[in-house]
Design a protein around this motif. Sequence first.
Motif, mmCIF file in Angstrom:
data_model
loop_
_atom_site.group_PDB
_atom_site.id
_atom_site.type_symbol
_atom_site.label_atom_id
_atom_site.label_comp_id
_atom_site.label_asym_id
_atom_site.label_seq_id
_atom_site.Cartn_x
_atom_site.Cartn_y
_atom_site.Cartn_z
ATOM 1 N N PRO A 22 -96.495 75.314 -9.003
ATOM 2 C CA PRO A 22 -96.328 75.469 -10.525
ATOM 3 C C PRO A 22 -95.843 76.724 -10.742
ATOM 4 O O PRO A 22 -95.291 77.156 -11.931
ATOM 5 C CB PRO A 22 -97.814 75.826 -10.697
ATOM 6 C CG PRO A 22 -98.533 74.985 -9.686
ATOM 7 C CD PRO A 22 -97.830 75.187 -8.445
ATOM 8 N N ALA A 26 -92.624 77.070 -13.359
ATOM 9 C CA ALA A 26 -92.577 77.724 -14.504
ATOM 10 C C ALA A 26 -91.294 78.670 -14.644
ATOM 11 O O ALA A 26 -90.750 78.820 -15.745
ATOM 12 C CB ALA A 26 -93.842 78.870 -14.342
ATOM 13 N N LYS A 36 -91.231 71.301 -19.717
ATOM 14 C CA LYS A 36 -92.461 70.947 -19.747
ATOM 15 C C LYS A 36 -92.693 69.665 -20.222
ATOM 16 O O LYS A 36 -92.566 69.421 -21.303
ATOM 17 C CB LYS A 36 -93.387 71.926 -20.278
ATOM 18 C CG LYS A 36 -93.355 73.371 -19.380
ATOM 19 C CD LYS A 36 -94.511 74.373 -19.525
ATOM 20 C CE LYS A 36 -95.884 73.883 -19.022
ATOM 21 N NZ LYS A 36 -96.307 73.929 -17.625
ATOM 22 N N GLY A 38 -96.158 67.875 -20.898
ATOM 23 C CA GLY A 38 -97.635 68.085 -20.943
ATOM 24 C C GLY A 38 -98.201 69.478 -20.254
ATOM 25 O O GLY A 38 -97.582 70.545 -20.479
ATOM 26 N N ARG A 39 -99.472 69.519 -19.700
ATOM 27 C CA ARG A 39 -99.713 70.647 -19.142
ATOM 28 C C ARG A 39 -99.144 70.981 -17.568
ATOM 29 O O ARG A 39 -99.159 72.334 -17.390
ATOM 30 C CB ARG A 39 -101.336 70.646 -19.136
ATOM 31 C CG ARG A 39 -102.191 70.860 -20.360
ATOM 32 C CD ARG A 39 -103.533 70.922 -20.073
ATOM 33 N NE ARG A 39 -104.292 71.255 -21.634
ATOM 34 C CZ ARG A 39 -105.246 71.347 -21.752
ATOM 35 N NH1 ARG A 39 -106.275 71.401 -20.545
ATOM 36 N NH2 ARG A 39 -105.830 71.635 -22.935
ATOM 37 N N ASN A 40 -99.340 69.922 -16.911
ATOM 38 C CA ASN A 40 -98.880 70.182 -15.688
ATOM 39 C C ASN A 40 -97.840 69.849 -15.118
ATOM 40 O O ASN A 40 -97.279 70.016 -13.727
ATOM 41 C CB ASN A 40 -100.045 69.832 -14.579
ATOM 42 C CG ASN A 40 -101.438 70.451 -15.036
ATOM 43 O OD1 ASN A 40 -101.422 71.621 -15.391
ATOM 44 N ND2 ASN A 40 -102.501 69.687 -14.981
ATOM 45 N N CYS A 42 -93.411 68.933 -15.077
ATOM 46 C CA CYS A 42 -92.160 69.668 -15.624
ATOM 47 C C CYS A 42 -90.942 68.437 -15.312
ATOM 48 O O CYS A 42 -91.362 67.521 -14.180
ATOM 49 C CB CYS A 42 -91.687 70.638 -15.014
ATOM 50 S SG CYS A 42 -92.711 72.115 -15.466
#
Length: 63
Positions: A22, A26, A36, A38-40, A42
């Motif tokens: 993660p 990032a 990105k 969603g949340r988790n 890429c």
Amino acid sequence: MPDASHIDALLDLIDPDRTADPDESAQLVVLGLAEKLGRNACRPTTAGWNLLAERGRPFRTQF
């Protein structure tokens, strides 16, 4: 992050057998090499795909 680390992080995103870090994902988002989902999740941007493609392209002597 040097180019080799960028490539490894991008390969982590696209290869289902590898797990993405993660923190590295990032960093790729900040550099514009990934976006990105969603949340988790890429995925590579066009710039990310181009960085991967440059490594596999053979040298051309004629245009």
